[in-house]
Write an enzyme that holds these catalytic residues in place. Structure first.
Site, PDB file in Angstrom:
ATOM      1  N   HIS A   8      -9.704   1.545   4.509  1.00 62.77           N
ATOM      2  CA  HIS A   8      -8.451   1.662   5.267  1.00 62.77           C
ATOM      3  C   HIS A   8      -8.671   2.602   6.451  1.00 62.77           C
ATOM      4  O   HIS A   8      -9.454   3.549   6.356  1.00 62.77           O
ATOM      5  CB  HIS A   8      -7.350   2.206   4.346  1.00 62.77           C
ATOM      6  CG  HIS A   8      -5.995   2.155   4.976  1.00 62.77           C
ATOM      7  ND1 HIS A   8      -5.581   3.102   5.886  1.00 62.77           N
ATOM      8  CD2 HIS A   8      -4.984   1.258   4.880  1.00 62.77           C
ATOM      9  CE1 HIS A   8      -4.361   2.789   6.303  1.00 62.77           C
ATOM     10  NE2 HIS A   8      -3.983   1.669   5.702  1.00 62.77           N
ATOM     11  N   GLU A  35      -5.858  -4.683  10.506  1.00 64.47           N
ATOM     12  CA  GLU A  35      -4.840  -3.662  10.729  1.00 64.47           C
ATOM     13  C   GLU A  35      -5.162  -2.880  11.998  1.00 64.47           C
ATOM     14  O   GLU A  35      -5.982  -1.948  11.961  1.00 64.47           O
ATOM     15  CB  GLU A  35      -4.802  -2.682   9.547  1.00 64.47           C
ATOM     16  CG  GLU A  35      -4.445  -3.321   8.229  1.00 64.47           C
ATOM     17  CD  GLU A  35      -3.800  -2.310   7.284  1.00 64.47           C
ATOM     18  OE1 GLU A  35      -2.671  -2.567   6.866  1.00 64.47           O
ATOM     19  OE2 GLU A  35      -4.406  -1.273   6.997  1.00 64.47           O
ATOM     20  N   GLU A  76      -7.046   4.959   7.578  1.00 65.21           N
ATOM     21  CA  GLU A  76      -6.817   6.380   7.269  1.00 65.21           C
ATOM     22  C   GLU A  76      -8.028   6.974   6.559  1.00 65.21           C
ATOM     23  O   GLU A  76      -8.343   8.158   6.738  1.00 65.21           O
ATOM     24  CB  GLU A  76      -5.538   6.526   6.416  1.00 65.21           C
ATOM     25  CG  GLU A  76      -4.286   6.331   7.268  1.00 65.21           C
ATOM     26  CD  GLU A  76      -3.101   5.734   6.522  1.00 65.21           C
ATOM     27  OE1 GLU A  76      -3.069   5.770   5.282  1.00 65.21           O
ATOM     28  OE2 GLU A  76      -2.185   5.218   7.207  1.00 65.21           O
ATOM     29  N   GLY A  79       4.779   1.234   4.781  1.00 67.44           N
ATOM     30  CA  GLY A  79       6.149   1.757   4.702  1.00 67.44           C
ATOM     31  C   GLY A  79       7.131   0.828   4.004  1.00 67.44           C
ATOM     32  O   GLY A  79       7.896   1.261   3.121  1.00 67.44           O
ATOM     33  N   SER A 111       2.881  -2.024  10.380  1.00 68.56           N
ATOM     34  CA  SER A 111       4.320  -2.139  10.635  1.00 68.56           C
ATOM     35  C   SER A 111       4.871  -3.538  10.366  1.00 68.56           C
ATOM     36  O   SER A 111       5.803  -3.985  11.022  1.00 68.56           O
ATOM     37  CB  SER A 111       4.666  -1.687  12.060  1.00 68.56           C
ATOM     38  OG  SER A 111       4.309  -0.322  12.238  1.00 68.56           O
ATOM     39  N   GLY A 144       2.040   2.422  10.673  1.00 68.48           N
ATOM     40  CA  GLY A 144       3.023   3.484  10.518  1.00 68.48           C
ATOM     41  C   GLY A 144       3.728   3.886  11.804  1.00 68.48           C
ATOM     42  O   GLY A 144       4.403   4.902  11.870  1.00 68.48           O
ATOM     43  N   ASN A 178       0.876  -1.172   0.000  1.00 74.10           N
ATOM     44  CA  ASN A 178       0.000   0.000   0.000  1.00 74.10           C
ATOM     45  C   ASN A 178       0.915   1.225   0.000  1.00 74.10           C
ATOM     46  O   ASN A 178       1.465   1.581   1.028  1.00 74.10           O
ATOM     47  CB  ASN A 178      -0.894  -0.031   1.248  1.00 74.10           C
ATOM     48  CG  ASN A 178      -1.714   1.240   1.401  1.00 74.10           C
ATOM     49  OD1 ASN A 178      -1.787   2.055   0.486  1.00 74.10           O
ATOM     50  ND2 ASN A 178      -2.328   1.409   2.568  1.00 74.10           N
ATOM     51  N   TRP A 179       1.072   1.794  -1.169  1.00 74.61           N
ATOM     52  CA  TRP A 179       2.019   2.916  -1.302  1.00 74.61           C
ATOM     53  C   TRP A 179       1.501   4.195  -0.656  1.00 74.61           C
ATOM     54  O   TRP A 179       2.240   5.152  -0.496  1.00 74.61           O
ATOM     55  CB  TRP A 179       2.295   3.193  -2.786  1.00 74.61           C
ATOM     56  CG  TRP A 179       3.133   2.163  -3.487  1.00 74.61           C
ATOM     57  CD1 TRP A 179       3.541   0.945  -2.999  1.00 74.61           C
ATOM     58  CD2 TRP A 179       3.678   2.268  -4.819  1.00 74.61           C
ATOM     59  NE1 TRP A 179       4.297   0.288  -3.949  1.00 74.61           N
ATOM     60  CE2 TRP A 179       4.393   1.082  -5.069  1.00 74.61           C
ATOM     61  CE3 TRP A 179       3.617   3.238  -5.811  1.00 74.61           C
ATOM     62  CZ2 TRP A 179       5.050   0.845  -6.276  1.00 74.61           C
ATOM     63  CZ3 TRP A 179       4.272   3.012  -7.022  1.00 74.61           C
ATOM     64  CH2 TRP A 179       4.981   1.826  -7.240  1.00 74.61           C
ATOM     65  N   LYS A 180       0.194   4.229  -0.349  1.00 77.94           N
ATOM     66  CA  LYS A 180      -0.439   5.445   0.193  1.00 77.94           C
ATOM     67  C   LYS A 180      -0.172   6.624  -0.750  1.00 77.94           C
ATOM     68  O   LYS A 180      -0.077   6.423  -1.962  1.00 77.94           O
ATOM     69  CB  LYS A 180       0.042   5.692   1.613  1.00 77.94           C
ATOM     70  CG  LYS A 180      -0.124   4.446   2.490  1.00 77.94           C
ATOM     71  CD  LYS A 180      -0.035   4.693   3.952  1.00 77.94           C
ATOM     72  CE  LYS A 180      -0.231   3.381   4.686  1.00 77.94           C
ATOM     73  NZ  LYS A 180      -0.262   3.511   6.125  1.00 77.94           N
TER      74      LYS A 180
HETATM   75  P1  PGA Z   1       2.498   0.334   7.615  1.00 75.01           P
HETATM   76  O1  PGA Z   1       1.065   0.569   6.938  1.00 75.01           O
HETATM   77  O2  PGA Z   1       3.015  -0.971   7.098  1.00 75.01           O
HETATM   78  O3  PGA Z   1       3.324   1.502   7.196  1.00 75.01           O
HETATM   79  O4  PGA Z   1       2.271   0.289   9.106  1.00 75.01           O
HETATM   80  C1  PGA Z   1       0.192  -0.485   6.714  1.00 75.01           C
HETATM   81  C2  PGA Z   1      -1.097   0.033   6.121  1.00 75.01           C
HETATM   82  O5  PGA Z   1      -1.531   1.131   6.499  1.00 75.01           O
HETATM   83  O6  PGA Z   1      -1.718  -0.624   5.263  1.00 75.01           O
END
Ligand code: PGA
Length: 256
Positions: free
Chosen positions: A99, A171, A101, A239, A217, A177, A13-15
């Site tokens: 997600h 998640e 976010e 990440g 993470s 993150g 997931n590049w966001k």
């Molecule tokens: P992260 O993000 O690996 O940077 O914790 C995971 C995600 O939000 O899908």
């Protein structure tokens, strides 16, 4: 992982990272290092603007392209939005839905997540449905209730024959993150609970076949241990998906 019954899927997931100019090198790197994975499916969920490039670069290999969001309506006056059919037509196979976010910063509710899941399935996309508790909810001891309610809501309009196209990503919000991963036991407990909920609604066979990822993470040093759990069928990687080498190490851990 339990490959006897279900697919292992590692999705990046590049966001909101990687301009098309930057994405080229990352896509080439991922293609070079991950295209041979036989035992797990590899997906890169890129920003909308990078989709045409990603589809082009990855077209002759086994790596699939995913999107990070979509609109719940089929088409119409929704300025600035992208529909499921547009994604499908562009060559996208997976789409992340709900997600944390999106839930946190864009007000996405369980009801909206359910609408998006239904729309994605109609367009023959595979939704990666994200669920997870906040730190406060975990501290209150209501993790399983919260995640259970999110799963039930997401599946509220999903028929048994469509279920096999749905992927879940557990998640925990506090692990995204932050560098703070859930312990293997915590992750496995919740993934197992998700499977139990699926079993109650759709039966044992359907539940055995559903892919449930862990995300938060996950990186090149903890992936192996997490993936050793029977109920953790892959990862949604933020990440660590922005460096081809670390993403490839996770893919290799899933490809054993
Ligand atoms: P992260 O993000 O690996 O940077 O914790 C995971 C995600 O939000 O899908």
């Amino acid at each position: 992982m339990n490959r006897r019954y279900r697919k292992t899927i590692i999705a990046g997931n590049w966001k909101m990272n990687q301009t098309p100019a930057e994405a080229r090198a990352l896509l080439d790197g991922v293609k070079g290092l991950c295209a041979k994975a036989k035992w797990c499916e590899v997906v890169v969920c890129v920003p909308y603007i990078d989709i045409p490039l990603a589809v082009r670069v990855l077209k002759d290999c086994r790596i699939s392209v995913g999107a990070q969001n979509m609109h719940q309506e089929a088409s119409g006056a929704y300025t600035g939005e992208i529909s499921a059919n547009m994604l499908k037509d562009a060559g996208v196979k997976y789409v992340i839905i709900g997600h944390s976010e999106r839930r946190q910063y864009f007000g996405e509710t369980d009801a909206l997540v359910s609408q998006k899941v239904t729309r994605a399935l109609e367009a023959e996309l595979r939704p990666i449905v994200c669920v997870g508790e906040t730190l406060q909810q975990r501290d209150m001891g209501i993790t399983l209730e919260i995640v259970g309610a999110q799963v039930k809501a997401a599946l509220s309009a999903v028929s048994a024959d469509k279920l096999r196209r749905v992927v879940f990503a557990y998640e925990p919000v506090w692990a995204i993150g932050t560098g703070r991963t859930a312990t293997t036991e915590q992750a496995a407990e919740v993934c197992n609970h998700i499977r139990t909920i699926v079993r109650k609604k759709y039966g044992a066979r359907a539940a055995r076949g559903v892919t449930i990822q862990y995300g938060g993470s996950m990186n090149d040093s903890n992936a192996k241990e997490l993936l050793a759990e029977l109920d953790i069928d892959g990862g949604l990687i933020g990440g660590a998906s922005l460096k081809a080498e670390s993403f490839a190490t996770i893919v290799n851990a899933a490809n054993q």
